[in-house]
Design an enzyme around this catalytic site. Sequence first.
Site, PDB file in Angstrom:
ATOM      1  N   CYS A 104       0.835  -1.192   0.000  1.00  0.00           N
ATOM      2  CA  CYS A 104       0.000   0.000   0.000  1.00  0.00           C
ATOM      3  C   CYS A 104       0.875   1.249   0.000  1.00  0.00           C
ATOM      4  CB  CYS A 104      -0.911  -0.009   1.224  1.00  0.00           C
ATOM      5  SG  CYS A 104      -1.859   1.529   1.426  1.00  0.00           S
ATOM      6  N   ASP A 141       0.016  -6.129  -0.514  1.00  0.00           N
ATOM      7  CA  ASP A 141      -1.074  -6.384  -1.446  1.00  0.00           C
ATOM      8  C   ASP A 141      -0.658  -7.565  -2.325  1.00  0.00           C
ATOM      9  OD1 ASP A 141      -2.682  -4.187  -0.628  1.00  0.00           O
ATOM     10  OD2 ASP A 141      -1.448  -2.833  -1.835  1.00  0.00           O
TER      11      ASP A 141
END
Length: 281
Positions: A188, A195
């Site tokens: 992120c 992620d």
Amino acid sequence: MSQAEDSLLGKATPYKDQYDASLLFPIPRIAKRDEIGVPATLPFLGADLWTAYELSWLNLRGKPQVAIAHVTVPCETPNIIESKSFKLYLNSYNNTKFADAAEVLARLRADLSAAVWRDSDKTGTVGVKIIAPELFDQEPIHELDGLSLDRLEVECTHYTPAPELLTAAFDEQPVNEVLTSNLLKSNCLVTGQPDWGSVQIAYSGPQIEQAGLLQYLVSFRNHNEFHEQCVERIYMDIWTRCKPTKLTVYARYTRRGGLDINPWRTSHPQALPANVRTARQ
């Protein structure tokens, strides 16, 4: 102009359970596109396909209703929606009464469209589809089609984007290939949280050297960027370095906060992919 650092990402946040459209936090695409090298006239078409798994509201008798929502945000919108703000916005439906799912759908479409087109002289509509519980069993699971790059035994030493790893056979006959990998990971932009994603690359043109392409995808592992930005960076790096005549990049990221985001970018007109989740999603 809103910036990611000004959002509620990574901050303690009270959760509102009464409808509040002001919770949506749009972030302009332009700053990152300028950094990546995306020209003002976009060299791609596409959309960001969202799935909201935690949508709930009350009917007029106060009984909770649940649904899944598929949201399609065109890539030409000037803004993305910061994902935590999207989650908070959806949570604000939890104790709000609506007449029926059609009213919820109309409210979602209006609010999301206003957010992604905010501060623009253009307008447009976000696609929204609501899946009722009696149709949940029809929601399929399917992995991205294509030849897996993960079969290759390669040495990986780059963990920030290394486009110099991309090469293609410009002196040989062009090919048509669809390649996939489950090894896409980035972080992120604001919180640094991981992620996890799978990516599909379909192209026509000089054959891309597969080991280098896999190493390039792995090089996103410690990179901080939103999903949409990572996919556009991958697209632009392949487009400029490997010079395909056609290119499509599609990533499906695992969900966070009840949402998954699946950006799709293509060089040529074609139908959107079906918003079908993978097993990890």
